[in-house]
Design a protein around this motif. Sequence first.
Motif, mmCIF file in Angstrom:
data_model
loop_
_atom_site.group_PDB
_atom_site.id
_atom_site.type_symbol
_atom_site.label_atom_id
_atom_site.label_comp_id
_atom_site.label_asym_id
_atom_site.label_seq_id
_atom_site.Cartn_x
_atom_site.Cartn_y
_atom_site.Cartn_z
ATOM 1 N N LEU A 196 -14.165 13.354 2.006
ATOM 2 C CA LEU A 196 -13.219 12.246 2.101
ATOM 3 C C LEU A 196 -13.393 11.476 3.415
ATOM 4 O O LEU A 196 -12.662 10.529 3.668
ATOM 5 N N GLN A 197 -14.367 11.879 4.203
ATOM 6 C CA GLN A 197 -14.613 11.235 5.500
ATOM 7 C C GLN A 197 -14.872 9.741 5.299
ATOM 8 O O GLN A 197 -15.756 9.341 4.557
ATOM 9 N N GLY A 198 -14.052 8.914 5.929
ATOM 10 C CA GLY A 198 -14.220 7.470 5.865
ATOM 11 C C GLY A 198 -13.808 6.825 4.549
ATOM 12 O O GLY A 198 -14.039 5.640 4.333
ATOM 13 N N VAL A 199 -13.184 7.597 3.646
ATOM 14 C CA VAL A 199 -12.787 7.057 2.337
ATOM 15 C C VAL A 199 -11.450 6.321 2.474
ATOM 16 O O VAL A 199 -10.486 6.852 3.029
ATOM 17 N N ASP A 200 -11.405 5.100 1.958
ATOM 18 C CA ASP A 200 -10.174 4.317 1.920
ATOM 19 C C ASP A 200 -9.440 4.673 0.633
ATOM 20 O O ASP A 200 -9.940 4.398 -0.464
ATOM 21 N N PRO A 201 -8.247 5.282 0.709
ATOM 22 C CA PRO A 201 -7.556 5.658 -0.514
ATOM 23 C C PRO A 201 -7.209 4.466 -1.410
ATOM 24 O O PRO A 201 -7.057 4.628 -2.619
ATOM 25 N N CYS A 202 -7.137 3.258 -0.829
ATOM 26 C CA CYS A 202 -6.856 2.069 -1.644
ATOM 27 C C CYS A 202 -8.034 1.708 -2.547
ATOM 28 O O CYS A 202 -7.882 0.965 -3.514
ATOM 29 N N ALA A 203 -9.220 2.244 -2.236
ATOM 30 C CA ALA A 203 -10.415 1.953 -3.032
ATOM 31 C C ALA A 203 -10.688 3.033 -4.085
ATOM 32 O O ALA A 203 -11.685 2.960 -4.789
ATOM 33 N N LEU A 204 -9.796 4.015 -4.181
ATOM 34 C CA LEU A 204 -10.035 5.123 -5.107
ATOM 35 C C LEU A 204 -9.551 4.868 -6.535
ATOM 36 O O LEU A 204 -9.829 5.665 -7.425
ATOM 37 N N LEU A 205 -8.823 3.791 -6.749
ATOM 38 C CA LEU A 205 -8.412 3.426 -8.103
ATOM 39 C C LEU A 205 -8.959 2.033 -8.402
ATOM 40 O O LEU A 205 -8.608 1.061 -7.735
ATOM 41 N N ALA A 206 -9.831 1.942 -9.408
ATOM 42 C CA ALA A 206 -10.460 0.679 -9.789
ATOM 43 C C ALA A 206 -9.511 -0.130 -10.682
ATOM 44 O O ALA A 206 -8.523 0.398 -11.208
ATOM 45 N N ASP B 127 2.152 -0.036 -6.509
ATOM 46 C CA ASP B 127 3.457 -0.283 -7.125
ATOM 47 C C ASP B 127 3.350 -0.770 -8.560
ATOM 48 O O ASP B 127 2.478 -1.575 -8.900
ATOM 49 N N SER B 128 4.277 -0.300 -9.366
ATOM 50 C CA SER B 128 4.472 -0.808 -10.717
ATOM 51 C C SER B 128 5.899 -1.341 -10.748
ATOM 52 O O SER B 128 6.846 -0.596 -10.977
ATOM 53 N N ASP B 129 6.040 -2.649 -10.460
ATOM 54 C CA ASP B 129 7.380 -3.208 -10.333
ATOM 55 C C ASP B 129 7.558 -4.535 -11.077
ATOM 56 O O ASP B 129 8.426 -5.329 -10.741
ATOM 57 N N ALA B 130 6.747 -4.752 -12.113
ATOM 58 C CA ALA B 130 6.891 -5.973 -12.908
ATOM 59 C C ALA B 130 7.862 -5.740 -14.063
ATOM 60 O O ALA B 130 8.647 -6.617 -14.409
ATOM 61 N N VAL B 131 7.784 -4.572 -14.679
ATOM 62 C CA VAL B 131 8.613 -4.238 -15.833
ATOM 63 C C VAL B 131 9.180 -2.836 -15.628
ATOM 64 O O VAL B 131 8.471 -1.932 -15.196
ATOM 65 N N GLU B 132 10.464 -2.672 -15.943
ATOM 66 C CA GLU B 132 11.062 -1.336 -15.808
ATOM 67 C C GLU B 132 10.483 -0.382 -16.854
ATOM 68 O O GLU B 132 10.086 -0.846 -17.910
ATOM 69 N N PRO B 133 10.399 0.885 -16.573
ATOM 70 C CA PRO B 133 10.884 1.564 -15.379
ATOM 71 C C PRO B 133 9.912 1.394 -14.206
ATOM 72 O O PRO B 133 8.705 1.557 -14.359
ATOM 73 N N PHE B 134 10.456 1.037 -13.061
ATOM 74 C CA PHE B 134 9.652 0.851 -11.858
ATOM 75 C C PHE B 134 9.225 2.214 -11.310
ATOM 76 O O PHE B 134 9.995 3.176 -11.338
ATOM 77 N N HIS B 135 7.995 2.278 -10.821
ATOM 78 C CA HIS B 135 7.493 3.499 -10.197
ATOM 79 C C HIS B 135 6.381 3.153 -9.215
ATOM 80 O O HIS B 135 5.859 2.039 -9.222
ATOM 81 N N THR B 136 6.048 4.091 -8.377
ATOM 82 C CA THR B 136 5.055 3.908 -7.316
ATOM 83 C C THR B 136 4.170 5.141 -7.239
ATOM 84 O O THR B 136 4.616 6.250 -7.526
ATOM 85 N N TYR B 137 2.932 4.911 -6.838
ATOM 86 C CA TYR B 137 2.006 6.015 -6.562
ATOM 87 C C TYR B 137 1.605 5.942 -5.091
ATOM 88 O O TYR B 137 1.367 4.859 -4.560
ATOM 89 N N TYR B 138 1.525 7.095 -4.456
ATOM 90 C CA TYR B 138 0.959 7.221 -3.116
ATOM 91 C C TYR B 138 -0.314 8.038 -3.278
ATOM 92 O O TYR B 138 -0.268 9.167 -3.775
ATOM 93 N N VAL B 139 -1.436 7.486 -2.867
ATOM 94 C CA VAL B 139 -2.700 8.223 -2.880
ATOM 95 C C VAL B 139 -3.091 8.402 -1.423
ATOM 96 O O VAL B 139 -3.109 7.432 -0.650
ATOM 97 N N ARG B 140 -3.383 9.650 -1.040
ATOM 98 C CA ARG B 140 -3.705 9.910 0.367
ATOM 99 C C ARG B 140 -4.823 10.925 0.504
ATOM 100 O O ARG B 140 -5.085 11.698 -0.411
ATOM 101 N N THR B 141 -5.466 10.878 1.646
ATOM 102 C CA THR B 141 -6.508 11.845 1.981
ATOM 103 C C THR B 141 -5.992 12.679 3.152
ATOM 104 O O THR B 141 -5.473 12.141 4.126
ATOM 105 N N ILE B 142 -6.144 13.997 3.019
ATOM 106 C CA ILE B 142 -5.549 14.921 3.975
ATOM 107 C C ILE B 142 -6.608 15.896 4.484
ATOM 108 O O ILE B 142 -7.413 16.409 3.709
#
Length: 194
Positions: free
Chosen positions: A51-61, A89-104
């Motif tokens: 995961l060295q140098g991996v941007d978690p924002c780039a992990l979902l296409a 974020d999924s906030d256009a249509v209910e039910p609203f939800h969010t994902y956090y993707v992180r590298t640890i």
Amino acid sequence: MLVFGGVLTLALAGCTTDTGGQAFPDEPALASATRDAKASALPTRPAELSLQGVDPCALLAAPQLDQLKINSKPRAAAEPIDGPTCVFDSDAVEPFHTYYVRTITADVEEWITGKRRKNSMTTEPKAIGGFPAVTNYRDAGKPGDCETLVGVARGQTLAARAITVTAGAFTMPQLCEMSAQAADMALQTLKARN
């Protein structure tokens, strides 16, 4: 008679007594045995994916974002949690939800037997894409979030957390399935990069 005494001693080895002489299970010993059993249930990692140098924002296409119903641009978390963290974020249509993707920078086993283990959390070993993983959630109160942690390399964990924004919209099994799906998608992207 000596054999019987030895068997009785072994049978009571995991027990403690109160002042009345009643035997009770030794809770710390049982909890430790349960944690060790969970850790041994984790599959062997089939490869080392750094995961060295991996941007978690780039992990979902883009196609994966559509599957997860993400409608906003992924963004770095204002306050990263344990390392680089991206918010989807999924906030256009209910039910609203969010994902956090992180590298640890930690082994996935730490959530079961190590310093990241919390008695208030329920941890369940599993496999995601053949890699050792842990589902981590609070089993009390209203379902709010569930996190799937994947041990992608020694000392490196990829995490995907599903959070409900619309209160009561999801059950805990649904949130855990959502986090597992996001973790699997991020893992597939990471595999393709290595």
